[in-house]
Design a protein around this motif. Structure first.
Motif, mmCIF file in Angstrom:
data_model
loop_
_atom_site.group_PDB
_atom_site.id
_atom_site.type_symbol
_atom_site.label_atom_id
_atom_site.label_comp_id
_atom_site.label_asym_id
_atom_site.label_seq_id
_atom_site.Cartn_x
_atom_site.Cartn_y
_atom_site.Cartn_z
ATOM 1 N N GLU A 55 0.105 2.631 -6.354
ATOM 2 C CA GLU A 55 -0.380 3.374 -5.189
ATOM 3 C C GLU A 55 0.431 3.017 -3.944
ATOM 4 O O GLU A 55 0.784 3.893 -3.146
ATOM 5 C CB GLU A 55 -1.862 3.072 -4.963
ATOM 6 C CG GLU A 55 -2.778 3.737 -5.977
ATOM 7 C CD GLU A 55 -4.233 3.357 -5.770
ATOM 8 O OE1 GLU A 55 -4.508 2.585 -4.822
ATOM 9 O OE2 GLU A 55 -5.086 3.825 -6.550
ATOM 10 N N TRP A 56 0.726 1.730 -3.789
ATOM 11 C CA TRP A 56 1.546 1.309 -2.648
ATOM 12 C C TRP A 56 2.941 1.903 -2.742
ATOM 13 O O TRP A 56 3.497 2.363 -1.743
ATOM 14 C CB TRP A 56 1.623 -0.221 -2.602
ATOM 15 C CG TRP A 56 0.518 -0.828 -1.802
ATOM 16 C CD1 TRP A 56 -0.578 -1.480 -2.267
ATOM 17 C CD2 TRP A 56 0.390 -0.817 -0.372
ATOM 18 N NE1 TRP A 56 -1.380 -1.875 -1.235
ATOM 19 C CE2 TRP A 56 -0.803 -1.492 -0.050
ATOM 20 C CE3 TRP A 56 1.166 -0.309 0.662
ATOM 21 C CZ2 TRP A 56 -1.252 -1.663 1.247
ATOM 22 C CZ3 TRP A 56 0.728 -0.470 1.971
ATOM 23 C CH2 TRP A 56 -0.463 -1.141 2.252
ATOM 24 N N ARG A 57 3.512 1.888 -3.963
ATOM 25 C CA ARG A 57 4.840 2.477 -4.120
ATOM 26 C C ARG A 57 4.819 3.961 -3.785
ATOM 27 O O ARG A 57 5.690 4.478 -3.088
ATOM 28 C CB ARG A 57 5.314 2.281 -5.566
ATOM 29 C CG ARG A 57 6.750 2.746 -5.812
ATOM 30 C CD ARG A 57 7.043 2.860 -7.296
ATOM 31 N NE ARG A 57 6.253 3.892 -7.919
ATOM 32 C CZ ARG A 57 6.529 5.193 -7.817
ATOM 33 N NH1 ARG A 57 7.549 5.613 -7.113
ATOM 34 N NH2 ARG A 57 5.753 6.084 -8.418
ATOM 35 N N HIS A 58 3.780 4.639 -4.272
ATOM 36 C CA HIS A 58 3.641 6.064 -3.994
ATOM 37 C C HIS A 58 3.476 6.309 -2.494
ATOM 38 O O HIS A 58 4.128 7.189 -1.919
ATOM 39 C CB HIS A 58 2.437 6.605 -4.765
ATOM 40 C CG HIS A 58 2.184 8.063 -4.564
ATOM 41 N ND1 HIS A 58 3.047 9.035 -5.009
ATOM 42 C CD2 HIS A 58 1.159 8.713 -3.945
ATOM 43 C CE1 HIS A 58 2.566 10.230 -4.685
ATOM 44 N NE2 HIS A 58 1.426 10.061 -4.037
ATOM 45 N N ALA A 59 2.603 5.500 -1.865
ATOM 46 C CA ALA A 59 2.356 5.670 -0.431
ATOM 47 C C ALA A 59 3.612 5.394 0.385
ATOM 48 O O ALA A 59 3.933 6.131 1.329
ATOM 49 C CB ALA A 59 1.218 4.739 0.023
ATOM 50 N N LEU A 60 4.332 4.325 0.035
ATOM 51 C CA LEU A 60 5.550 3.988 0.768
ATOM 52 C C LEU A 60 6.625 5.041 0.565
ATOM 53 O O LEU A 60 7.392 5.351 1.482
ATOM 54 C CB LEU A 60 6.062 2.607 0.329
ATOM 55 C CG LEU A 60 5.200 1.422 0.749
ATOM 56 C CD1 LEU A 60 5.728 0.142 0.122
ATOM 57 C CD2 LEU A 60 5.182 1.287 2.271
ATOM 58 N N THR A 61 6.687 5.607 -0.657
ATOM 59 C CA THR A 61 7.657 6.671 -0.913
ATOM 60 C C THR A 61 7.364 7.885 -0.045
ATOM 61 O O THR A 61 8.270 8.470 0.567
ATOM 62 C CB THR A 61 7.631 7.072 -2.399
ATOM 63 O OG1 THR A 61 7.962 5.925 -3.189
ATOM 64 C CG2 THR A 61 8.638 8.178 -2.686
ATOM 65 N N LEU A 62 6.078 8.274 0.015
ATOM 66 C CA LEU A 62 5.696 9.404 0.864
ATOM 67 C C LEU A 62 5.963 9.104 2.333
ATOM 68 O O LEU A 62 6.421 9.970 3.086
ATOM 69 C CB LEU A 62 4.214 9.734 0.661
ATOM 70 C CG LEU A 62 3.818 10.282 -0.717
ATOM 71 C CD1 LEU A 62 2.307 10.481 -0.786
ATOM 72 C CD2 LEU A 62 4.534 11.588 -1.006
ATOM 73 N N GLU A 63 5.668 7.853 2.736
ATOM 74 C CA GLU A 63 5.889 7.471 4.136
ATOM 75 C C GLU A 63 7.370 7.521 4.481
ATOM 76 O O GLU A 63 7.768 8.036 5.530
ATOM 77 C CB GLU A 63 5.327 6.065 4.379
ATOM 78 C CG GLU A 63 5.376 5.613 5.831
ATOM 79 C CD GLU A 63 4.336 6.287 6.691
ATOM 80 O OE1 GLU A 63 4.529 6.290 7.920
ATOM 81 O OE2 GLU A 63 3.348 6.811 6.155
#
Length: 473
Positions: free
Chosen positions: A159-167
């Motif tokens: 989830e963090w990887r996904h969130a950071l990628t989107l960010e």
């Protein structure tokens, strides 16, 4: 095996030791080579033994029994020479029940003492067997919890990887519960739409954030996606910031009647690409305009040149220089997206790139200034005619003449460049009885620049020209 101490297992060994009134109690785990103590009561500092001297290995091997009881180790052929019997801690009594997890005997819950126990109540042994089953349940629960923790950690990491990628990609992600109208989204989405940093968000808030002119685009795109099952795809502006967003979404859940329930999607800021596309369109329009003007200019120059130079060779000589001047100016303008050219660059195209550091009988003075496209093209043609005339008939036609070029930039009351061309030291000059093509080009090259002015004089000491070019404020 080899994990950290566990209070639950330690509590279990304390209970069975007290229950049997014994000095030692263990929870053991065995593999082919060693016996490891998951919990050890009464044997401080001892954490493992070799499997070949293990009492518990025999308890595990007795598949037809739910426990192993040895009242006196010294009277049992299997154990009377065991180093833990004839040496410290001098075990004489042992009873152990297998710990069975998913059908596998992994170890035991056992009790040991330094005195023989010829009589053991069956109820005590039954309690030991029950508590061994409890130990097996503990192992299962803790293993399941460990697996869940691993999965949870992996999910959080993902989830963090996904969130950071989107960010990092500046992508606003969203999930719309169509039944309630609530939208779950990331922080990027909130910033894009100018929404509060915390709190629930509903669809009406998001729709209202769009520019009034573009809201129908959003609504029509949503309706088409609901009705036809197509992906939602729209571009719209945000009212407060004026920035452009592209939005894509898809209905991921419908009820039995096909009514949409959940829609998911992403929003991306495309303002820069929109501005770039608009800039490209403007440049293309400007380029088309410039090309038309340039072709008209070339056509006019060619027509006038051939009228004054009917001989093909003379025409080529005269026309090619003028055409080259126009071409050089266009190259400079194109390199700068038609934003204009510096005055020094216009001079350099006629006097040579090193006219300041290594002047060739030219005195140049003045501060550099940016000229708009039409101004630069017109001035370039004027300087071409003046330098061509100076080489053929004027100051540069002998070895002594000098050309002085100076200008100043005025700010008030009208901003512009006042440039002066003066020749001296060349052959004597007479005023021509009829204006030739060069004179006409000099006087008309700035015709497209409103309020410009060119005064050309044929003075005895040399040609003089005074040029006024207004500049935009």
């Amino acid at each position: 095996m080899d994990s950290e101490p566990d209070k639950d297992f330690d509590r279990l060994t304390r209970i069975v030791a007290r229950l049997f009134g014994s000095e030692f109690a263990l929870v053991t785990l065995l593999d082919s080579d060693r016996q490891w103590f998951r919990s050890c009561f009464g044997m401080d500092g001892l954490t493992e033994t070799a499997t070949e001297v293990s009492f518990c290995a025999h308890a595990i091997a007795a598949l037809d029994r739910d426990h192993l009881l040895v009242p006196d180790m010294l009277e049992d052929e299997r154990f009377k020479t065991n180093p833990f019997v004839i040496g410290p801690p001098h075990v004489r009594f042992y009873v152990g029940a297998p710990i069975v997890v998913r059908g596998q005997r992994l170890g035991t819950l056992c009790v040991m003492g330094t005195e023989p126990r010829p009589v053991i109540e069956p109820a005590l042994i039954a309690q030991l067997v029950d508590m061994a089953d409890m130990a097996a349940t503990l192992f299962s629960l803790k293993d399941e919890a460990r697996v869940r923790a691993r999965v949870a950690a992996a999910l959080i990491k993902e989830e963090w990887r996904h969130a950071l990628t989107l960010e990092a990609g500046k992508v606003g992600s969203w999930v719309w519960d169509i039944r309630t109208g609530e939208i779950s989204c990331n922080d990027t989405f909130r910033r894009m739409y100018g929404l509060p940093d915390i709190g629930l968000i509903n669809f009406e808030e998001v729709l209202s954030a769009h520019d009034v002119r573009d809201r129908h685009i959003v609504e029509e795109g949503m309706s088409a996606s609901f009705a036809d099952g197509l992906d939602y795809n729209a571009e719209a502006r945000i009212g407060a910031s004026g920035r452009w967003l592209t939005m894509r979404g898809r209905v991921y859940q419908r009820d039995a009647q096909g009514k949409p329930l959940i829609m998911m999607g992403a929003s991306l800021d495309i303002t820069e690409s929109k501005q770039s596309a608009e800039q490209t369109r403007l440049l293309l329009r400007e380029l088309n305009h410039r090309v038309k003007n340039t072709l008209a200019m070339i056509q006019s120059v060619a027509r006038q040149t051939i009228r004054h130079n009917p001989d093909p060779k003379q025409f080529i000589d005269a026309f090619s220089g003028r055409l080259r001047t126009i071409s050089d100016a266009h190259v400079l303008l194109a390199d700068r997206d038609w934003s204009g050219i510096q005055l020094y660059e216009v001079l350099g195209s006629q006097l040579g790139a090193h006219f300041i550091s290594n002047p060739d009988r030219a005195e140049v003075r003045g501060d550099d200034v940016a000229l708009p496209a039409d101004h630069a093209l017109g001035l370039g043609l004027i300087l071409h005619e003046l330098t061509t005339n100076a080489h053929r008939y004027g100051a540069w036609s002998n070895g002594e003449g000098v050309v002085s070029i100076n200008w100043d930039v005025r700010g008030e009351p009208e901003r512009g460049v006042s440039l002066h061309w003066r020749e001296r030291g060349g052959p004597g000059v007479n005023t021509p009885t009829e204006a030739g093509l060069g004179v006409r080009l000099i006087e008309r090259s700035l015709a497209k620049v409103l309020d410009s002015e060119v005064k050309l004089r044929f003075e005895p000491e040399g040609v003089a020209a005074d040029i006024w070019i207004p500049l935009p404020a």
